[in-house]
Motif scaffolding. Structure first.
Motif, PDB file in Angstrom:
ATOM      1  N   GLY A  40       0.809  -1.214   0.000  1.00 35.82           N
ATOM      2  CA  GLY A  40       0.000   0.000   0.000  1.00 35.82           C
ATOM      3  C   GLY A  40       0.838   1.258   0.000  1.00 35.82           C
ATOM      4  O   GLY A  40       2.064   1.228  -0.155  1.00 35.82           O
ATOM      5  N   GLU A  41       0.154   2.364   0.204  1.00 34.22           N
ATOM      6  CA  GLU A  41       0.806   3.672   0.256  1.00 34.22           C
ATOM      7  C   GLU A  41       0.153   4.479   1.363  1.00 34.22           C
ATOM      8  O   GLU A  41      -1.070   4.456   1.542  1.00 34.22           O
ATOM      9  CB  GLU A  41       0.668   4.386  -1.085  1.00 34.22           C
ATOM     10  N   GLY A  42       0.956   5.165   2.134  1.00 37.39           N
ATOM     11  CA  GLY A  42       0.435   5.966   3.241  1.00 37.39           C
ATOM     12  C   GLY A  42      -0.118   5.135   4.378  1.00 37.39           C
ATOM     13  O   GLY A  42      -0.905   5.627   5.186  1.00 37.39           O
ATOM     14  N   VAL A  43       0.304   3.870   4.472  1.00 40.25           N
ATOM     15  CA  VAL A  43      -0.211   2.978   5.512  1.00 40.25           C
ATOM     16  C   VAL A  43       0.653   3.095   6.764  1.00 40.25           C
ATOM     17  O   VAL A  43       1.874   2.944   6.716  1.00 40.25           O
ATOM     18  CB  VAL A  43      -0.228   1.511   5.041  1.00 40.25           C
ATOM     19  N   ARG A  44       0.006   3.359   7.870  1.00 40.93           N
ATOM     20  CA  ARG A  44       0.672   3.401   9.177  1.00 40.93           C
ATOM     21  C   ARG A  44      -0.349   2.875  10.192  1.00 40.93           C
ATOM     22  O   ARG A  44      -1.099   3.638  10.789  1.00 40.93           O
ATOM     23  CB  ARG A  44       1.117   4.820   9.508  1.00 40.93           C
ATOM     24  N   ARG A  45      -0.367   1.568  10.375  1.00 44.64           N
ATOM     25  CA  ARG A  45      -1.404   0.880  11.141  1.00 44.64           C
ATOM     26  C   ARG A  45      -0.806   0.375  12.458  1.00 44.64           C
ATOM     27  O   ARG A  45       0.064  -0.496  12.468  1.00 44.64           O
ATOM     28  CB  ARG A  45      -1.965  -0.269  10.307  1.00 44.64           C
ATOM     29  N   GLU A  46      -1.290   0.931  13.568  1.00 42.20           N
ATOM     30  CA  GLU A  46      -0.726   0.542  14.866  1.00 42.20           C
ATOM     31  C   GLU A  46      -1.076  -0.908  15.193  1.00 42.20           C
ATOM     32  O   GLU A  46      -2.188  -1.379  14.927  1.00 42.20           O
ATOM     33  CB  GLU A  46      -1.216   1.454  15.987  1.00 42.20           C
ATOM     34  N   ILE A  47      -0.115  -1.602  15.767  1.00 43.97           N
ATOM     35  CA  ILE A  47      -0.293  -2.994  16.196  1.00 43.97           C
ATOM     36  C   ILE A  47      -0.891  -2.968  17.596  1.00 43.97           C
ATOM     37  O   ILE A  47      -0.293  -2.405  18.523  1.00 43.97           O
ATOM     38  CB  ILE A  47       1.051  -3.729  16.158  1.00 43.97           C
ATOM     39  N   SER A  48      -2.064  -3.544  17.769  1.00 45.04           N
ATOM     40  CA  SER A  48      -2.826  -3.353  19.005  1.00 45.04           C
ATOM     41  C   SER A  48      -2.080  -3.844  20.242  1.00 45.04           C
ATOM     42  O   SER A  48      -2.190  -3.245  21.326  1.00 45.04           O
ATOM     43  CB  SER A  48      -4.182  -4.062  18.900  1.00 45.04           C
ATOM     44  N   SER A  49      -1.307  -4.907  20.114  1.00 48.37           N
ATOM     45  CA  SER A  49      -0.593  -5.459  21.267  1.00 48.37           C
ATOM     46  C   SER A  49       0.781  -4.838  21.479  1.00 48.37           C
ATOM     47  O   SER A  49       1.481  -5.193  22.430  1.00 48.37           O
ATOM     48  CB  SER A  49      -0.437  -6.978  21.105  1.00 48.37           C
ATOM     49  N   ASN A  55       2.558  -1.361  11.451  1.00 53.06           N
ATOM     50  CA  ASN A  55       2.768  -1.886  10.106  1.00 53.06           C
ATOM     51  C   ASN A  55       2.823  -0.673   9.183  1.00 53.06           C
ATOM     52  O   ASN A  55       1.918   0.183   9.222  1.00 53.06           O
ATOM     53  CB  ASN A  55       1.624  -2.794   9.669  1.00 53.06           C
ATOM     54  N   VAL A  56       3.859  -0.586   8.353  1.00 48.72           N
ATOM     55  CA  VAL A  56       4.023   0.611   7.521  1.00 48.72           C
ATOM     56  C   VAL A  56       4.258   0.224   6.069  1.00 48.72           C
ATOM     57  O   VAL A  56       4.921  -0.772   5.778  1.00 48.72           O
ATOM     58  CB  VAL A  56       5.200   1.493   8.016  1.00 48.72           C
ATOM     59  N   SER A  57       3.725   1.016   5.178  1.00 48.81           N
ATOM     60  CA  SER A  57       4.008   0.850   3.759  1.00 48.81           C
ATOM     61  C   SER A  57       5.410   1.377   3.479  1.00 48.81           C
ATOM     62  O   SER A  57       6.038   2.008   4.336  1.00 48.81           O
ATOM     63  CB  SER A  57       2.958   1.577   2.918  1.00 48.81           C
ATOM     64  N   VAL A  58       5.909   1.134   2.281  1.00 51.95           N
ATOM     65  CA  VAL A  58       7.297   1.491   1.974  1.00 51.95           C
ATOM     66  C   VAL A  58       7.546   2.985   2.152  1.00 51.95           C
ATOM     67  O   VAL A  58       8.573   3.396   2.708  1.00 51.95           O
ATOM     68  CB  VAL A  58       7.662   1.035   0.543  1.00 51.95           C
ATOM     69  N   ASP A  59       6.619   3.827   1.705  1.00 54.12           N
ATOM     70  CA  ASP A  59       6.829   5.270   1.845  1.00 54.12           C
ATOM     71  C   ASP A  59       6.886   5.686   3.310  1.00 54.12           C
ATOM     72  O   ASP A  59       7.693   6.555   3.697  1.00 54.12           O
ATOM     73  CB  ASP A  59       5.732   6.043   1.100  1.00 54.12           C
ATOM     74  N   GLU A  60       6.071   5.068   4.154  1.00 54.56           N
ATOM     75  CA  GLU A  60       6.110   5.378   5.578  1.00 54.56           C
ATOM     76  C   GLU A  60       7.365   4.781   6.232  1.00 54.56           C
ATOM     77  O   GLU A  60       7.914   5.349   7.173  1.00 54.56           O
ATOM     78  CB  GLU A  60       4.858   4.843   6.269  1.00 54.56           C
ATOM     79  N   ALA A  61       7.815   3.644   5.728  1.00 57.78           N
ATOM     80  CA  ALA A  61       9.051   3.053   6.236  1.00 57.78           C
ATOM     81  C   ALA A  61      10.236   3.982   5.993  1.00 57.78           C
ATOM     82  O   ALA A  61      11.148   4.080   6.839  1.00 57.78           O
ATOM     83  CB  ALA A  61       9.294   1.698   5.581  1.00 57.78           C
ATOM     84  N   LEU A  62      10.230   4.674   4.862  1.00 62.91           N
ATOM     85  CA  LEU A  62      11.303   5.630   4.581  1.00 62.91           C
ATOM     86  C   LEU A  62      11.310   6.758   5.605  1.00 62.91           C
ATOM     87  O   LEU A  62      12.384   7.217   6.041  1.00 62.91           O
ATOM     88  CB  LEU A  62      11.146   6.191   3.173  1.00 62.91           C
ATOM     89  N   LYS A  63      10.139   7.200   6.024  1.00 57.84           N
ATOM     90  CA  LYS A  63      10.063   8.242   7.058  1.00 57.84           C
ATOM     91  C   LYS A  63      10.609   7.719   8.387  1.00 57.84           C
ATOM     92  O   LYS A  63      11.341   8.423   9.100  1.00 57.84           O
ATOM     93  CB  LYS A  63       8.618   8.720   7.229  1.00 57.84           C
ATOM     94  N   GLU A  64      10.228   6.486   8.733  1.00 54.66           N
ATOM     95  CA  GLU A  64      10.745   5.886   9.964  1.00 54.66           C
ATOM     96  C   GLU A  64      12.266   5.764   9.892  1.00 54.66           C
ATOM     97  O   GLU A  64      12.979   6.020  10.872  1.00 54.66           O
ATOM     98  CB  GLU A  64      10.115   4.505  10.182  1.00 54.66           C
ATOM     99  N   ALA A  65      12.766   5.357   8.748  1.00 55.16           N
ATOM    100  CA  ALA A  65      14.208   5.190   8.581  1.00 55.16           C
ATOM    101  C   ALA A  65      14.941   6.521   8.718  1.00 55.16           C
ATOM    102  O   ALA A  65      16.017   6.587   9.335  1.00 55.16           O
ATOM    103  CB  ALA A  65      14.503   4.553   7.226  1.00 55.16           C
ATOM    104  N   GLU A  66      14.370   7.577   8.169  1.00 56.44           N
ATOM    105  CA  GLU A  66      15.014   8.886   8.301  1.00 56.44           C
ATOM    106  C   GLU A  66      15.055   9.331   9.760  1.00 56.44           C
ATOM    107  O   GLU A  66      16.039   9.922  10.209  1.00 56.44           O
ATOM    108  CB  GLU A  66      14.297   9.915   7.425  1.00 56.44           C
ATOM    109  N   ALA A  67      13.997   9.037  10.514  1.00 53.18           N
ATOM    110  CA  ALA A  67      14.004   9.352  11.944  1.00 53.18           C
ATOM    111  C   ALA A  67      15.085   8.564  12.666  1.00 53.18           C
ATOM    112  O   ALA A  67      15.776   9.088  13.548  1.00 53.18           O
ATOM    113  CB  ALA A  67      12.629   9.057  12.543  1.00 53.18           C
TER     114      ALA A  67
END
Length: 329
Positions: A40-49, A55-67
């Protein structure tokens, strides 16, 4: 000399003194942040537990990686949630697989050059049955085939290395997987790609939240026939001996906190770089205590990581990596 000539508290009197004589230190570069990559794209779905993990899509993973790069963290450990699954987990070695796609995107971003990309190598996220290998069925009975599984795991490792993984990390606990992976990497022209073996991965109740995060819960049975019995330290050393003999470049112990004695035993016996994985259950139970005000968040988080480091881990895979990096920075 005894008290009063010797007063152990003298070197604890101020923070400056305590810092000067501190034996074990944490630093951001020793922390590895896991990422769960989904379609997907723009996916940032919190894991309830796992509060604060997504869970992040590739574009969101890039943001996490930059952080992570901005915090000076050491690297990323990548897991994939494929769009489709099958009996053999073919998505694990697909050229357009979810982790392969993420690796190419991460490597194209020069701002992320400081991060080591580690690709988890296993089939459980990609198989329809959720096991880490090929299932053989005999009526109502089943078993996980070792050698045919190893062939697929080696194929996945080579695919991930070609896509850009700096390190491949087999977590399946099949016998002979490191030797097979080394051969597959060399055949693919990836002689310089290190293998970080989950050398003693125990069958643990502390993996529960991860199975939600990676959508990898076995659809039948459990993994005790291939993951290690938590009662066995000597067997853990034999597992590591075998992986070292097969060409493992690095070792990863999993879980961490319930197995600090195993980390210490491995540290005293082996000279290879040694890491430990503070797994999902360790993270989630601390988060539950934080939410109820039972533990002081920052102190408990840092103490848990310091304990793993003190036991002998050179680096730590942890979902607290970003939070701890902010504290350490």
């Amino acid at each position: 000399m005894n008290f009063p000539v010797t007063r152990m508290r003298r070197l604890r009197r101020t923070e400056a003194l305590r810092s000067l004589v501190r034996e074990t230190r944490l630093h951001p570069g020793a922390l590895i942040y896991p990422l769960f990559i989904c379609p997907g794209e723009g996916v940032r779905r919190e894991i309830s537990s796992m509060p604060g993990v997504f869970n992040v899509s590739v574009d969101e993973a890039l943001k996490e990686a930059e952080a992570c790069a901005a915090l000076g963290l050491g690297g990323l450990l990548l897991f994939g949630l494929p769009a489709e699954k099958d009996e053999q987990g073919t998505g694990a070695w697909a050229e357009d697989g979810i982790v392969q796609t993420a690796l190419r995107a991460l490597k194209a971003n020069r701002r992320l050059d400081s991060l080591v990309t580690i690709a988890d190598v296993c089939l459980c996220e990609y198989t329809s049955h959720g096991h880490c290998g090929v299932v053989a069925r005999d009526g109502e009975h089943y078993s996980i085939e070792n050698d045919s599984s190893v062939a697929l795991i080696a194929k996945a490792a080579a695919s991930l290395a070609v896509a850009g993984a700096d390190i491949v990390a087999p977590s399946d606990m099949m016998d002979g997987r490191v030797e097979a992976i080394r051969a597959a990497l060399d055949a693919a022209g990836k002689q310089d790609t290190p293998v970080m073996s989950y050398a003693s991965k125990f069958a643990s109740a502390f993996y529960g939240p991860f199975r939600e995060a990676a959508d990898s819960t076995p659809q039948f049975g459990d993994r005790r026939s291939y993951q290690m019995d938590g009662a066995n330290v000597r067997e853990a050393m034999r597992e590591i001996d075998q992986d070292v003999a097969e060409g493992a470049d690095m070792l990863l112990m999993k879980p961490a906190m319930p197995y600090l004695d195993v980390i210490r035993a491995a540290r005293e016996r082996y000279d290879l770089p040694l890491g430990a994985y503070q797994v999902s259950g360790e993270y989630s139970m601390l988060q539950a205590a934080f939410a109820r005000g039972w533990l002081e968040r920052e102190r408990a988080m840092m103490e848990s990581l310091l304990g793993i480091r003190r036991a002998g881990a050179d680096f730590i895979v942890t979902y607290f990596a970003q939070d701890a990096g902010r504290v350490l920075g």
